[in-house]
Design a protein around this motif. Structure first.
Motif, PDB file in Angstrom:
ATOM      1  N   ARG A 242       5.253  11.707   9.597  1.00 58.15           N
ATOM      2  CA  ARG A 242       4.565  10.409   9.544  1.00 58.15           C
ATOM      3  C   ARG A 242       3.371  10.458   8.594  1.00 58.15           C
ATOM      4  NH1 ARG A 242       4.924   9.005  15.970  1.00 58.15           N
ATOM      5  NH2 ARG A 242       7.100   8.357  15.943  1.00 58.15           N
ATOM      6  N   TYR A 243       2.667  11.567   8.595  1.00 56.91           N
ATOM      7  CA  TYR A 243       1.548  11.720   7.661  1.00 56.91           C
ATOM      8  C   TYR A 243       2.054  11.647   6.225  1.00 56.91           C
ATOM      9  CZ  TYR A 243      -2.155  13.907   4.939  1.00 56.91           C
ATOM     10  OH  TYR A 243      -3.083  14.180   3.982  1.00 56.91           O
ATOM     11  N   ASN A 244       3.124  12.376   5.931  1.00 62.49           N
ATOM     12  CA  ASN A 244       3.670  12.369   4.572  1.00 62.49           C
ATOM     13  C   ASN A 244       4.137  10.969   4.166  1.00 62.49           C
ATOM     14  OD1 ASN A 244       3.095  15.038   4.141  1.00 62.49           O
ATOM     15  ND2 ASN A 244       5.185  15.761   4.356  1.00 62.49           N
ATOM     16  N   GLN A 245       4.704  10.216   5.121  1.00 66.14           N
ATOM     17  CA  GLN A 245       5.115   8.849   4.819  1.00 66.14           C
ATOM     18  C   GLN A 245       3.900   7.973   4.514  1.00 66.14           C
ATOM     19  OE1 GLN A 245       7.330   7.995   8.385  1.00 66.14           O
ATOM     20  NE2 GLN A 245       9.263   8.751   7.530  1.00 66.14           N
ATOM     21  N   ALA A 246       2.831   8.145   5.294  1.00 68.19           N
ATOM     22  CA  ALA A 246       1.606   7.376   5.052  1.00 68.19           C
ATOM     23  C   ALA A 246       0.999   7.748   3.707  1.00 68.19           C
ATOM     24  CB  ALA A 246       0.605   7.599   6.183  1.00 68.19           C
ATOM     25  N   VAL A 247       1.042   9.038   3.367  1.00 72.67           N
ATOM     26  CA  VAL A 247       0.530   9.491   2.071  1.00 72.67           C
ATOM     27  C   VAL A 247       1.352   8.881   0.938  1.00 72.67           C
ATOM     28  CG1 VAL A 247       0.339  11.521   0.557  1.00 72.67           C
ATOM     29  CG2 VAL A 247      -0.564  11.612   2.878  1.00 72.67           C
ATOM     30  N   GLN A 248       2.658   8.863   1.098  1.00 73.37           N
ATOM     31  CA  GLN A 248       3.514   8.287   0.058  1.00 73.37           C
ATOM     32  C   GLN A 248       3.196   6.803  -0.134  1.00 73.37           C
ATOM     33  OE1 GLN A 248       7.688   8.133   0.977  1.00 73.37           O
ATOM     34  NE2 GLN A 248       8.245   7.515  -1.091  1.00 73.37           N
ATOM     35  N   THR A 249       3.063   6.070   0.950  1.00 73.90           N
ATOM     36  CA  THR A 249       2.738   4.643   0.850  1.00 73.90           C
ATOM     37  C   THR A 249       1.395   4.442   0.176  1.00 73.90           C
ATOM     38  OG1 THR A 249       4.019   4.171   2.852  1.00 73.90           O
ATOM     39  CG2 THR A 249       2.374   2.535   2.200  1.00 73.90           C
ATOM     40  N   PHE A 250       0.399   5.231   0.579  1.00 74.05           N
ATOM     41  CA  PHE A 250      -0.931   5.118  -0.015  1.00 74.05           C
ATOM     42  C   PHE A 250      -0.904   5.462  -1.499  1.00 74.05           C
ATOM     43  CE2 PHE A 250      -4.805   7.259  -1.414  1.00 74.05           C
ATOM     44  CZ  PHE A 250      -5.710   6.214  -1.294  1.00 74.05           C
ATOM     45  N   ASN A 251      -0.316   6.613  -1.823  1.00 71.79           N
ATOM     46  CA  ASN A 251      -0.292   7.044  -3.228  1.00 71.79           C
ATOM     47  C   ASN A 251       0.438   6.029  -4.107  1.00 71.79           C
ATOM     48  OD1 ASN A 251      -1.742   9.325  -2.571  1.00 71.79           O
ATOM     49  ND2 ASN A 251       0.003  10.700  -2.648  1.00 71.79           N
ATOM     50  N   THR A 252       1.501   5.444  -3.585  1.00 71.35           N
ATOM     51  CA  THR A 252       2.220   4.406  -4.333  1.00 71.35           C
ATOM     52  C   THR A 252       1.337   3.183  -4.522  1.00 71.35           C
ATOM     53  OG1 THR A 252       4.333   5.188  -3.458  1.00 71.35           O
ATOM     54  CG2 THR A 252       4.286   2.949  -4.356  1.00 71.35           C
ATOM     55  N   SER A 253       0.615   2.807  -3.461  1.00 70.26           N
ATOM     56  CA  SER A 253      -0.195   1.586  -3.543  1.00 70.26           C
ATOM     57  C   SER A 253      -1.338   1.692  -4.542  1.00 70.26           C
ATOM     58  CB  SER A 253      -0.730   1.197  -2.162  1.00 70.26           C
ATOM     59  OG  SER A 253      -1.796   2.026  -1.755  1.00 70.26           O
ATOM     60  N   ILE A 254      -1.831   2.897  -4.787  1.00 72.12           N
ATOM     61  CA  ILE A 254      -2.929   3.012  -5.763  1.00 72.12           C
ATOM     62  C   ILE A 254      -2.420   3.185  -7.192  1.00 72.12           C
ATOM     63  CG2 ILE A 254      -4.576   3.900  -4.076  1.00 72.12           C
ATOM     64  CD1 ILE A 254      -4.251   6.689  -5.354  1.00 72.12           C
ATOM     65  N   ARG A 255      -1.116   3.356  -7.341  1.00 74.36           N
ATOM     66  CA  ARG A 255      -0.557   3.579  -8.678  1.00 74.36           C
ATOM     67  C   ARG A 255       0.166   2.358  -9.243  1.00 74.36           C
ATOM     68  NH1 ARG A 255       2.965   8.521  -9.103  1.00 74.36           N
ATOM     69  NH2 ARG A 255       2.556   8.189 -11.299  1.00 74.36           N
ATOM     70  N   ILE A 256       0.560   1.401  -8.390  1.00 70.88           N
ATOM     71  CA  ILE A 256       1.322   0.255  -8.894  1.00 70.88           C
ATOM     72  C   ILE A 256       0.384  -0.838  -9.410  1.00 70.88           C
ATOM     73  CG2 ILE A 256       3.333   0.690  -7.433  1.00 70.88           C
ATOM     74  CD1 ILE A 256       2.350  -1.502  -5.566  1.00 70.88           C
ATOM     75  N   PHE A 257       0.906  -1.628 -10.323  1.00 65.75           N
ATOM     76  CA  PHE A 257       0.150  -2.734 -10.907  1.00 65.75           C
ATOM     77  C   PHE A 257       0.239  -3.933  -9.976  1.00 65.75           C
ATOM     78  CE2 PHE A 257      -0.356  -6.418 -13.631  1.00 65.75           C
ATOM     79  CZ  PHE A 257      -1.486  -6.072 -14.350  1.00 65.75           C
ATOM     80  N   PRO A 258      -0.794  -4.667  -9.741  1.00 65.87           N
ATOM     81  CA  PRO A 258      -2.140  -4.653 -10.275  1.00 65.87           C
ATOM     82  C   PRO A 258      -3.108  -3.771  -9.474  1.00 65.87           C
ATOM     83  CG  PRO A 258      -1.898  -6.627  -8.975  1.00 65.87           C
ATOM     84  CD  PRO A 258      -0.574  -5.885  -8.930  1.00 65.87           C
ATOM     85  N   ASN A 259      -2.608  -3.143  -8.392  1.00 71.40           N
ATOM     86  CA  ASN A 259      -3.482  -2.289  -7.567  1.00 71.40           C
ATOM     87  C   ASN A 259      -4.136  -1.186  -8.378  1.00 71.40           C
ATOM     88  OD1 ASN A 259      -2.201  -3.865  -5.684  1.00 71.40           O
ATOM     89  ND2 ASN A 259      -1.600  -2.188  -4.354  1.00 71.40           N
ATOM     90  N   SER A 260      -3.408  -0.636  -9.336  1.00 69.11           N
ATOM     91  CA  SER A 260      -3.954   0.463 -10.133  1.00 69.11           C
ATOM     92  C   SER A 260      -5.202   0.024 -10.903  1.00 69.11           C
ATOM     93  CB  SER A 260      -2.904   1.015 -11.093  1.00 69.11           C
ATOM     94  OG  SER A 260      -2.464  -0.006 -11.964  1.00 69.11           O
TER      95      SER A 260
END
Length: 194
Positions: free
Chosen positions: A147-165
């Motif tokens: 679950r931690y790894n899933q949360a990390v994946q969601t977070f890391n994706t959210s800071i890398r996608i446009f326009p969030n990045s």
């Protein structure tokens, strides 16, 4: 005309802010922190159970003290690592934490081999209960890590996608989180000797 320009500017600003991902990134970071708390809680549960397990085994297998000492030392090493929420941002600290947990898991595996040598111990009700609790805890640790790894994946994706990045680079400056990784040598199947 000025009023229309102000209203148009306000509508555009609100529209841009609602799509910038600021709140999404904040929520995802909080999810990572909560998932890390679950990981810590499951490791604490295991650390709390181990002294009881060791005491029960000691009563039956006094001459297997080397294994019991190894379990006790591994638990002490795990307990000596001071964890903070910052460990998620420090790959070396996370690696050190994982290594200590891996050593404890190895010591517990050796303890289970000792148990196989003593049928009376396996039949002891207290031991069976503790063993069941320990197995359940190991499963909980695995689930919490996943679950931690899933949360990390969601977070890391959210800071890398446009326009969030763009929002992240201009306002938040959030860094990607480190996921749990397999222990060293986990790719090789364990060797069982009789």
């Amino acid at each position: 005309m000025k009023r229309l320009t102000k209203i148009l500017f306000l509508v555009l600003t609100i529209g841009m802010l609602s799509g910038c991902g600021y709140n999404t990134m904040q929520a995802n970071e909080e999810a990572v922190k909560a998932a890390w708390g679950d990981v810590e809680a499951t490791y604490q549960r295991r650390a709390d159970l181990i002294p009881n397990l060791v005491e029960v085994v000691k009563g039956y297998a006094k001459h297997e003290s080397d294994t019991l000492v190894a379990v006790t030392e591994a638990r002490a090493k795990v307990g000596s690592i001071q964890l903070s929420k910052d460990v998620m941002n420090d790959p070396q600290a996370l690696q050190k934490f994982q290594q200590a947990q891996g050593e404890l898991s190895g010591a517990l595996s050796r303890l289970m081999v000792v148990v196989e040598k003593y049928p009376d111990l396996k039949a002891n009700e207290n031991f069976l209960d503790l063993q069941s609790q320990l197995e359940g805890t190991e499963n909980r640790i695995n689930v919490a890590r996943t679950r931690y790894n899933q949360a990390v994946q969601t977070f890391n994706t959210s800071i890398r996608i446009f326009p969030n990045s763009m929002t992240n680079s201009l306002l938040l400056h959030l860094k990607p989180k480190e996921p749990f990784k397999a222990d060293e040598g986990a790719k090789e199947a364990p060797k069982v000797k009789f």
